[in-house]
Design an enzyme around this catalytic site. Structure first.
Site, mmCIF file in Angstrom:
data_model
loop_
_atom_site.group_PDB
_atom_site.id
_atom_site.type_symbol
_atom_site.label_atom_id
_atom_site.label_comp_id
_atom_site.label_asym_id
_atom_site.label_seq_id
_atom_site.Cartn_x
_atom_site.Cartn_y
_atom_site.Cartn_z
ATOM 1 N N LYS A 86 0.815 -1.222 0.000
ATOM 2 C CA LYS A 86 0.000 0.000 0.000
ATOM 3 C C LYS A 86 0.845 1.267 0.000
ATOM 4 O O LYS A 86 0.431 2.303 -0.481
ATOM 5 C CB LYS A 86 -0.926 0.009 1.225
ATOM 6 C CG LYS A 86 -0.167 -0.002 2.542
ATOM 7 C CD LYS A 86 -1.095 -0.058 3.746
ATOM 8 C CE LYS A 86 -1.653 -1.429 3.990
ATOM 9 N NZ LYS A 86 -0.682 -2.422 4.535
ATOM 10 N N HIS A 131 0.767 -3.469 14.821
ATOM 11 C CA HIS A 131 1.336 -2.338 14.089
ATOM 12 C C HIS A 131 1.288 -1.147 15.027
ATOM 13 O O HIS A 131 0.207 -0.714 15.427
ATOM 14 C CB HIS A 131 0.532 -2.064 12.815
ATOM 15 C CG HIS A 131 1.248 -1.172 11.838
ATOM 16 N ND1 HIS A 131 1.777 0.044 12.204
ATOM 17 C CD2 HIS A 131 1.554 -1.327 10.521
ATOM 18 C CE1 HIS A 131 2.361 0.605 11.155
ATOM 19 N NE2 HIS A 131 2.251 -0.214 10.118
ATOM 20 N N GLU A 142 6.396 -5.744 8.551
ATOM 21 C CA GLU A 142 5.656 -5.260 7.360
ATOM 22 C C GLU A 142 6.081 -3.829 7.042
ATOM 23 O O GLU A 142 5.253 -2.912 7.016
ATOM 24 C CB GLU A 142 4.149 -5.299 7.623
ATOM 25 C CG GLU A 142 3.578 -6.672 7.893
ATOM 26 C CD GLU A 142 2.137 -6.619 8.418
ATOM 27 O OE1 GLU A 142 1.573 -5.512 8.546
ATOM 28 O OE2 GLU A 142 1.593 -7.690 8.707
ATOM 29 N N PRO A 143 7.365 -3.591 6.790
ATOM 30 C CA PRO A 143 7.799 -2.210 6.535
ATOM 31 C C PRO A 143 7.288 -1.694 5.199
ATOM 32 O O PRO A 143 7.327 -2.399 4.199
ATOM 33 C CB PRO A 143 9.328 -2.328 6.508
ATOM 34 C CG PRO A 143 9.579 -3.740 6.074
ATOM 35 C CD PRO A 143 8.468 -4.556 6.670
ATOM 36 N N GLY A 144 6.788 -0.474 5.192
ATOM 37 C CA GLY A 144 6.409 0.187 3.944
ATOM 38 C C GLY A 144 7.318 1.385 3.758
ATOM 39 O O GLY A 144 8.224 1.417 2.930
ATOM 40 N N ARG A 145 7.093 2.386 4.609
ATOM 41 C CA ARG A 145 7.839 3.643 4.565
ATOM 42 C C ARG A 145 9.359 3.413 4.552
ATOM 43 O O ARG A 145 10.096 4.104 3.860
ATOM 44 C CB ARG A 145 7.453 4.424 5.834
ATOM 45 C CG ARG A 145 7.881 5.844 5.907
ATOM 46 C CD ARG A 145 7.496 6.393 7.283
ATOM 47 N NE ARG A 145 6.073 6.370 7.558
ATOM 48 C CZ ARG A 145 5.209 7.286 7.117
ATOM 49 N NH1 ARG A 145 5.632 8.297 6.402
ATOM 50 N NH2 ARG A 145 3.922 7.199 7.418
ATOM 51 N N TYR A 153 -2.869 13.114 4.164
ATOM 52 C CA TYR A 153 -3.014 11.735 4.651
ATOM 53 C C TYR A 153 -1.836 11.286 5.508
ATOM 54 O O TYR A 153 -1.970 10.415 6.340
ATOM 55 C CB TYR A 153 -3.157 10.770 3.460
ATOM 56 C CG TYR A 153 -4.394 11.006 2.627
ATOM 57 C CD1 TYR A 153 -5.600 11.372 3.227
ATOM 58 C CD2 TYR A 153 -4.363 10.845 1.257
ATOM 59 C CE1 TYR A 153 -6.731 11.595 2.472
ATOM 60 C CE2 TYR A 153 -5.498 11.060 0.484
ATOM 61 C CZ TYR A 153 -6.685 11.437 1.104
ATOM 62 O OH TYR A 153 -7.797 11.657 0.346
ATOM 63 N N ASP A 205 -8.664 24.279 -6.789
ATOM 64 C CA ASP A 205 -9.072 24.322 -5.385
ATOM 65 C C ASP A 205 -8.102 25.180 -4.565
ATOM 66 O O ASP A 205 -6.884 24.982 -4.619
ATOM 67 C CB ASP A 205 -9.094 22.878 -4.848
ATOM 68 C CG ASP A 205 -9.687 22.808 -3.458
ATOM 69 O OD1 ASP A 205 -9.949 23.870 -2.858
ATOM 70 O OD2 ASP A 205 -9.890 21.683 -2.970
#
Ligand SMILES: Cc1ncc(COP(=O)(O)O)c(C=O)c1O
Length: 441
Positions: free
Chosen positions: A71, A199, A276-279, A323, A351
């Site tokens: 993700k 997490h 579960e590393p993402g960053r 986010y 915007d």
């Protein structure tokens, strides 16, 4: 300039390692092109850094196998490079599972780590051979039993770092006190619980959050034993820092995790430990280059304020401002000046919310000049929208001549390859996957 073409047809440029990111961007923006798209925003992605980060992970966390959180950034070259090095993958949905399987990754190298899943996605996972999945509530157990009775369930427990950039505990994670009930229900309905996960929150700031989470996980291991379970998997989740200047925190976090693992889990000889590393993997690999498309000057009390309009914004890559609570730092590509003015940077949509930097000091810039932002790989392009018709920046891949040979050998040639993990740490995981080992136990 050298380059090579990966097995999937993607070109990877090779630059001398003494060049800085700024040098590389200057070379790329200097390439004369008569096409209109020469002013379009683009990413440069350092695949060599991914190799370095992978080795660094095992240097500091030798007993934890990374399952990359798709993700965070589902770029196919990032996934491909991690796949050939030997990571597993944390997928949150059917399409993430499909993307990873398409790379030729064995289903047993995937954990479906979304505690609340759509039934049809569970069916798809099961039919694809992905059986390792997380849960944190009773209803998920009943639902999973209907769609994949042979699932290997991992109980996700609540473990929050209150200082984390993104809090996940508000949504997921069973209280430790709920573990006996959930494990009993699982036992009663014949669902196999194989492990515990947590997490601490994405962008965790405190090492002690991992120590607390591991202590909670140990409590659940003990409860599970009393109920007749032999747990085989400990999943320490994500949350690891990934920005260019966060290595000190990563060292502190990993040293705490290693101490906790040694004191709490050393008696579990056959335990498989994953993260579960993402960053950690994605953040620093991406640099975003944007072009100034318009400019306004306002004068207030004899002070000039420049408004620069660039061609990516908060509905695009800079969605991370909302986010992911990022504060992006603009850097000027060409020229330098001692004279700076108060400036603001705005995205391309209509915007008024589409503002990237509110007040920053920059030399006076012109339409057509480039700015760049480092650390743009995590939770950026993966949540890019097409609002106002602006499409995703083009992605250009590179490595330096330092990693060229290793990377080329991984990305070019006949698949499958020997995972890099086997070459790096033969004391850890062999090529047998976690899930297969769990099956065998
Ligand atoms: C279940 C799960 N695993 C892993 C991650 C990746 O976290 P991070 O990018 O902080 O490492 C996330 C992020 O939201 C997540 O929800």
């Amino acid at each position: 300039m050298e380059q090579f073409t990966a097995e999937n047809g993607t070109v990877v440029e090779v630059f001398p390692c003494h060049l800085t990111v700024k040098d590389i961007l200057q070379r790329k923006t200097n390439v004369t092109s008569s096409k209109d798209d020469r002013e379009d925003p683009f990413y440069i992605v350092d695949l060599g850094k991914l190799v370095h980060l992978y080795k660094h992970w095992y240097d500091l966390l030798p007993s934890v196998k990374p399952f990359y959180a798709v993700k965070c950034n589902d770029d196919l070259m990032i996934l491909q490079t991690l796949a050939v090095m030997g990571t597993g993958f944390d997928c949150a949905s059917k399409s993430e599972i499909r993307a990873v399987l398409k790379l030729g990754v064995d289903p047993s190298r995937i954990i479906y780590a979304n505690p609340c899943k759509q039934a049809s996605h569970i069916k798809f996972a099961a039919s694809s051979g992905v059986h390792l999945m997380t849960f944190d509530n009773e209803d998920e157990l009943y639902k999973t039993k209907s769609y994949d009775p042979s699932a290997k369930m991992v109980l996700r427990i609540l473990a929050d770092d209150p200082m984390a950039i993104c809090n996940l505990g508000v949504k997921f994670g069973a209280e430790v006190e709920a573990a006996p009930r959930l494990l009993s229900v699982a036992k009663r309905i014949g669902m196999d619980v194989v492990g515990v996960s947590f997490h601490v929150g994405s962008g965790a700031q405190s090492a002690s959050a991992y120590a607390n989470a591991l202590a909670s996980a140990k409590e659940v291991f003990l409860v599970a034993e009393q109920l007749g379970y032999t747990l085989k998997l400990l999943d320490i989740g994500g949350g690891f820092p990934g920005s260019l200047h966060s290595d000190a925190l990563f060292q502190e976090v990993t040293s705490t995790i290693n101490s906790s693992l040694a004191s709490l889990f050393s008696q579990y000889k056959d335990l498989k430990i994953i993260g579960e590393p993402g960053r950690y993997f994605a953040c620093s690999t991406h640099v975003l280059a944007v072009n100034i498309t318009s400019k306004r000057c306002k004068v207030d009390n004899y002070e000039k304020h420049f408004m620069y309009y660039i061609n990516d914004g908060i509905y695009g890559s800079f969605n991370c401002i909302f986010y992911d609570h990022t504060i992006p730092t603009p850097q000027v590509l060409k020229g330098s000046s001692d004279v700076v003015s108060d400036s603001s940077i705005w995205g391309p949509t209509c915007d008024g919310l589409d503002k990237i930097n509110d007040s920053c000091l920059l030399p006076e810039l012109n339409i057509g000049d480039w700015l760049y932002y480092e650390d743009m790989g995590a939770y950026t392009i993966s949540a890019h929208s097409a609002f106002n018709g602006f499409s995703k920046p083009v992605v250009c891949y590179y490595c330096t001549d330092r990693e060229y040979v290793e990377l080329e050998s991984l990305l070019v040639g006949t698949q499958p390859k020997e995972p890099l993990s086997c070459q790096l740490m033969n004391n850890q995981f062999d090529s047998t996957s976690v899930a297969q080992e769990i099956d065998c136990c």
